[in-house]
Design a protein around this motif. Structure first.
Motif, PDB file in Angstrom:
ATOM      1  N   LEU A   1       0.828  -1.205   0.000  1.00  0.00           N
ATOM      2  CA  LEU A   1       0.000   0.000   0.000  1.00  0.00           C
ATOM      3  C   LEU A   1       0.865   1.259   0.000  1.00  0.00           C
ATOM      4  O   LEU A   1       0.572   2.225  -0.702  1.00  0.00           O
ATOM      5  N   GLY A   2       1.958   1.248   0.764  1.00  0.00           N
ATOM      6  CA  GLY A   2       2.883   2.380   0.768  1.00  0.00           C
ATOM      7  C   GLY A   2       3.495   2.610  -0.609  1.00  0.00           C
ATOM      8  O   GLY A   2       3.625   3.754  -1.062  1.00  0.00           O
ATOM      9  N   GLY A   3       3.864   1.537  -1.296  1.00  0.00           N
ATOM     10  CA  GLY A   3       4.390   1.671  -2.659  1.00  0.00           C
ATOM     11  C   GLY A   3       3.357   2.238  -3.608  1.00  0.00           C
ATOM     12  O   GLY A   3       3.677   3.063  -4.478  1.00  0.00           O
ATOM     13  N   GLY A   4       2.098   1.841  -3.441  1.00  0.00           N
ATOM     14  CA  GLY A   4       1.033   2.387  -4.279  1.00  0.00           C
ATOM     15  C   GLY A   4       0.804   3.863  -4.003  1.00  0.00           C
ATOM     16  O   GLY A   4       0.571   4.654  -4.926  1.00  0.00           O
ATOM     17  N   LEU A   5       0.871   4.265  -2.727  1.00  0.00           N
ATOM     18  CA  LEU A   5       0.696   5.683  -2.382  1.00  0.00           C
ATOM     19  C   LEU A   5       1.845   6.541  -2.907  1.00  0.00           C
ATOM     20  O   LEU A   5       1.637   7.658  -3.373  1.00  0.00           O
ATOM     21  N   VAL A   6       3.056   6.013  -2.854  1.00  0.00           N
ATOM     22  CA  VAL A   6       4.204   6.742  -3.406  1.00  0.00           C
ATOM     23  C   VAL A   6       4.036   6.907  -4.914  1.00  0.00           C
ATOM     24  O   VAL A   6       4.314   7.975  -5.475  1.00  0.00           O
ATOM     25  N   ALA A   7       3.577   5.866  -5.570  1.00  0.00           N
ATOM     26  CA  ALA A   7       3.357   5.961  -7.018  1.00  0.00           C
ATOM     27  C   ALA A   7       2.241   6.967  -7.328  1.00  0.00           C
ATOM     28  O   ALA A   7       2.317   7.701  -8.317  1.00  0.00           O
ATOM     29  N   LEU A   8       1.200   7.003  -6.502  1.00  0.00           N
ATOM     30  CA  LEU A   8       0.135   7.998  -6.698  1.00  0.00           C
ATOM     31  C   LEU A   8       0.660   9.419  -6.492  1.00  0.00           C
ATOM     32  O   LEU A   8       0.297  10.337  -7.223  1.00  0.00           O
ATOM     33  N   ALA A   9       1.519   9.591  -5.488  1.00  0.00           N
ATOM     34  CA  ALA A   9       2.060  10.919  -5.208  1.00  0.00           C
ATOM     35  C   ALA A   9       3.004  11.401  -6.305  1.00  0.00           C
ATOM     36  O   ALA A   9       3.190  12.602  -6.481  1.00  0.00           O
ATOM     37  N   SER A  10       3.560  10.471  -7.042  1.00  0.00           N
ATOM     38  CA  SER A  10       4.482  10.865  -8.112  1.00  0.00           C
ATOM     39  C   SER A  10       3.735  11.349  -9.352  1.00  0.00           C
ATOM     40  O   SER A  10       4.373  11.791 -10.308  1.00  0.00           O
ATOM     41  N   GLY A  11       2.419  11.273  -9.340  1.00  0.00           N
ATOM     42  CA  GLY A  11       1.638  11.814 -10.438  1.00  0.00           C
ATOM     43  C   GLY A  11       1.190  10.793 -11.464  1.00  0.00           C
ATOM     44  O   GLY A  11       0.523  11.136 -12.430  1.00  0.00           O
ATOM     45  N   ARG A  12       1.533   9.551 -11.265  1.00  0.00           N
ATOM     46  CA  ARG A  12       1.089   8.514 -12.210  1.00  0.00           C
ATOM     47  C   ARG A  12      -0.122   7.803 -11.615  1.00  0.00           C
ATOM     48  O   ARG A  12       0.015   6.839 -10.891  1.00  0.00           O
TER      49      ARG A  12
ATOM     50  N   SER B   1      -3.100   5.343 -11.493  1.00  0.00           N
ATOM     51  CA  SER B   1      -3.559   4.123 -12.140  1.00  0.00           C
ATOM     52  C   SER B   1      -4.371   3.337 -11.119  1.00  0.00           C
ATOM     53  O   SER B   1      -4.066   3.347  -9.920  1.00  0.00           O
ATOM     54  N   LEU B   2      -5.399   2.669 -11.600  1.00  0.00           N
ATOM     55  CA  LEU B   2      -6.227   1.869 -10.703  1.00  0.00           C
ATOM     56  C   LEU B   2      -5.429   0.701 -10.122  1.00  0.00           C
ATOM     57  O   LEU B   2      -5.692   0.245  -9.012  1.00  0.00           O
ATOM     58  N   GLY B   3      -4.413   0.246 -10.861  1.00  0.00           N
ATOM     59  CA  GLY B   3      -3.580  -0.849 -10.383  1.00  0.00           C
ATOM     60  C   GLY B   3      -2.812  -0.499  -9.118  1.00  0.00           C
ATOM     61  O   GLY B   3      -2.485  -1.375  -8.329  1.00  0.00           O
ATOM     62  N   GLN B   4      -2.524   0.782  -8.913  1.00  0.00           N
ATOM     63  CA  GLN B   4      -1.802   1.198  -7.713  1.00  0.00           C
ATOM     64  C   GLN B   4      -2.648   1.055  -6.460  1.00  0.00           C
ATOM     65  O   GLN B   4      -2.124   1.003  -5.354  1.00  0.00           O
ATOM     66  N   VAL B   5      -3.938   0.993  -6.618  1.00  0.00           N
ATOM     67  CA  VAL B   5      -4.833   0.762  -5.489  1.00  0.00           C
ATOM     68  C   VAL B   5      -5.241  -0.716  -5.440  1.00  0.00           C
ATOM     69  O   VAL B   5      -5.329  -1.308  -4.370  1.00  0.00           O
ATOM     70  N   ALA B   6      -5.452  -1.291  -6.597  1.00  0.00           N
ATOM     71  CA  ALA B   6      -5.940  -2.673  -6.649  1.00  0.00           C
ATOM     72  C   ALA B   6      -4.867  -3.690  -6.250  1.00  0.00           C
ATOM     73  O   ALA B   6      -5.178  -4.713  -5.642  1.00  0.00           O
ATOM     74  N   ILE B   7      -3.628  -3.427  -6.579  1.00  0.00           N
ATOM     75  CA  ILE B   7      -2.570  -4.380  -6.249  1.00  0.00           C
ATOM     76  C   ILE B   7      -2.394  -4.536  -4.738  1.00  0.00           C
ATOM     77  O   ILE B   7      -2.332  -5.666  -4.246  1.00  0.00           O
ATOM     78  N   PRO B   8      -2.325  -3.453  -3.940  1.00  0.00           N
ATOM     79  CA  PRO B   8      -2.245  -3.660  -2.485  1.00  0.00           C
ATOM     80  C   PRO B   8      -3.454  -4.396  -1.916  1.00  0.00           C
ATOM     81  O   PRO B   8      -3.322  -5.193  -0.990  1.00  0.00           O
ATOM     82  N   VAL B   9      -4.629  -4.133  -2.464  1.00  0.00           N
ATOM     83  CA  VAL B   9      -5.815  -4.863  -2.006  1.00  0.00           C
ATOM     84  C   VAL B   9      -5.680  -6.347  -2.335  1.00  0.00           C
ATOM     85  O   VAL B   9      -5.957  -7.223  -1.507  1.00  0.00           O
ATOM     86  N   GLY B  10      -5.221  -6.643  -3.543  1.00  0.00           N
ATOM     87  CA  GLY B  10      -5.008  -8.042  -3.929  1.00  0.00           C
ATOM     88  C   GLY B  10      -3.951  -8.725  -3.084  1.00  0.00           C
ATOM     89  O   GLY B  10      -4.085  -9.899  -2.732  1.00  0.00           O
ATOM     90  N   VAL B  11      -2.893  -7.996  -2.748  1.00  0.00           N
ATOM     91  CA  VAL B  11      -1.845  -8.560  -1.888  1.00  0.00           C
ATOM     92  C   VAL B  11      -2.413  -8.870  -0.507  1.00  0.00           C
ATOM     93  O   VAL B  11      -2.136  -9.925   0.071  1.00  0.00           O
ATOM     94  N   GLY B  12      -3.217  -7.971   0.026  1.00  0.00           N
ATOM     95  CA  GLY B  12      -3.824  -8.206   1.335  1.00  0.00           C
ATOM     96  C   GLY B  12      -4.756  -9.401   1.333  1.00  0.00           C
ATOM     97  O   GLY B  12      -4.729 -10.231   2.243  1.00  0.00           O
ATOM     98  N   VAL B  13      -5.581  -9.488   0.319  1.00  0.00           N
ATOM     99  CA  VAL B  13      -6.491 -10.639   0.211  1.00  0.00           C
ATOM    100  C   VAL B  13      -5.701 -11.932   0.021  1.00  0.00           C
ATOM    101  O   VAL B  13      -6.003 -12.969   0.623  1.00  0.00           O
ATOM    102  N   GLY B  14      -4.659 -11.863  -0.818  1.00  0.00           N
ATOM    103  CA  GLY B  14      -3.836 -13.059  -1.051  1.00  0.00           C
ATOM    104  C   GLY B  14      -3.109 -13.516   0.196  1.00  0.00           C
ATOM    105  O   GLY B  14      -3.015 -14.713   0.465  1.00  0.00           O
ATOM    106  N   ALA B  15      -2.596 -12.573   0.973  1.00  0.00           N
ATOM    107  CA  ALA B  15      -1.886 -12.934   2.202  1.00  0.00           C
ATOM    108  C   ALA B  15      -2.846 -13.462   3.257  1.00  0.00           C
ATOM    109  O   ALA B  15      -2.497 -14.347   4.039  1.00  0.00           O
TER     110      ALA B  15
END
Length: 106
Positions: free
Chosen positions: A64-75, A77-91
């Motif tokens: 989630l922190g990596g996704g937030l950093v990517a969001l703050a950099s101006g790029r 993408s829905l994947g930046q939010v969906a990937i941390p959610v998928g990682v949480g569900v997978g774990a």
């Protein structure tokens, strides 16, 4: 003539050796029990407990922190939010699914 006799004797020795090998394999073969080995049960239990507990939470927060950093950099993408959610569900739920599938297969 002697070459044929030598070749015939070699063939007989080869057949005898193969027959002895087959006999030994059949005579000394023991029963195989799938799934009866408990060598790695301790490591498997410790690893799955780690991923389902604090380890899974840490991995999810880092993702989630990596996704937030990517969001703050101006790029954005829905994947930046969906990937941390998928990682949480997978774990959280993926480990028991994989463990039960492997246990049922073996």
């Amino acid at each position: 003539m002697q070459a044929t006799l030598k070749q015939g004797r070699r063939l007989e020795l080869a057949i005898i050796a193969i027959a002895a090998l087959v006999f030994a394999l059949l005579w000394f073969a023991g029963p195989a029990h799938a799934g009866a080995d408990t060598t790695f049960d301790t490591a498997l239990t410790m690893f799955t407990d780690f991923l389902q507990g604090s380890g899974g939470k840490i991995i999810t927060v880092l993702s989630l922190g990596g996704g937030l950093v990517a969001l703050a950099s101006g790029r954005f993408s829905l994947g930046q939010v969906a990937i941390p959610v998928g990682v949480g569900v997978g774990a959280g739920t993926g480990i028991p699914i994989v463990t039960s599938t492997v246990t049922a297969t073996i």
